[in-house]
Design an enzyme around this catalytic site. Sequence first.
Site, mmCIF file in Angstrom:
data_model
loop_
_atom_site.group_PDB
_atom_site.id
_atom_site.type_symbol
_atom_site.label_atom_id
_atom_site.label_comp_id
_atom_site.label_asym_id
_atom_site.label_seq_id
_atom_site.Cartn_x
_atom_site.Cartn_y
_atom_site.Cartn_z
ATOM 1 N N ASP A 122 -4.847 9.816 9.434
ATOM 2 C CA ASP A 122 -3.504 9.337 9.751
ATOM 3 C C ASP A 122 -3.060 9.725 11.152
ATOM 4 O OD1 ASP A 122 -3.360 8.331 7.201
ATOM 5 O OD2 ASP A 122 -2.312 10.068 6.377
ATOM 6 N N GLU A 134 0.866 -1.181 0.000
ATOM 7 C CA GLU A 134 0.000 0.000 0.000
ATOM 8 C C GLU A 134 0.905 1.234 0.000
ATOM 9 O OE1 GLU A 134 -3.026 1.909 3.170
ATOM 10 O OE2 GLU A 134 -3.186 -0.261 2.946
#
Length: 258
Positions: A58, A47
């Site tokens: 995040d 990824e």
Amino acid sequence: MGVEKIKAAFENGKKAFIPYVMGGDGGLEKLKERIRFLDEAGASIVEIGIPFSDPVADGPTIQRAGKRALDSGVTLKGIFQALAEVRKEVQMPFVLMTYLNPVLAFGKERFIENCIEAGVDGIIVPDLPYEEQNIIAPLLREVNIALIPLVTVTSPIERIEKITSESEGFVYAVTVAGVTGVRQNFKEEIHSYLEKVKSHVNLPVVAGFGISTKEHVEEMVTICDGVVVGSKVIELLENEKREEICELIYATKQKEEA
């Protein structure tokens, strides 16, 4: 390429180890070298994060990696070029993790053309709600690139079924409420949540967010079809502790025998 390539990573009871690397963290040569290493080490899928200035999903480790990439002047075009170059050397599927804004700023059609040239097999867009996925889903379907859905602990089962009904590749099951990052352990309800998702979808289910130890990996792949390890992989790559990444991959593959 595309959907079939991702599907093959899960065939015959295979358990998928999916490391996350930030595109351009340390430069584009470093990105290519890290992808080569992960491929040789036995990762199932890689990824690749697209750096963005407002990364709402995040945690701090990935945010810092994205900031380093942006500060060094890395561009989306540059990341695509690096992927196209390293694609000639590696076979594992590429999945991009990108927020919607970089896609729209680049231009949807141009973005997808570059995905094709770079050998990208799937895309995850964490801030694209199911109700708005037609912004990009039909274009991806035309070229056989999987739009991989995210489901969360708080998603009702009816919504999970809806989100995954037209999806391809695999289902990314977020194992915590909140942002990415390393955690100590997982609550019992995570197990029942993953089992519930598994029983209601026809795609492989991969657990992600907060997975950082061999014990986490073993626990998760007992229930589902694979794991995404992001913050921990970034940390280990940064500190050149690559043997620990190999140990996480080994822990995943061990469960194929079980």
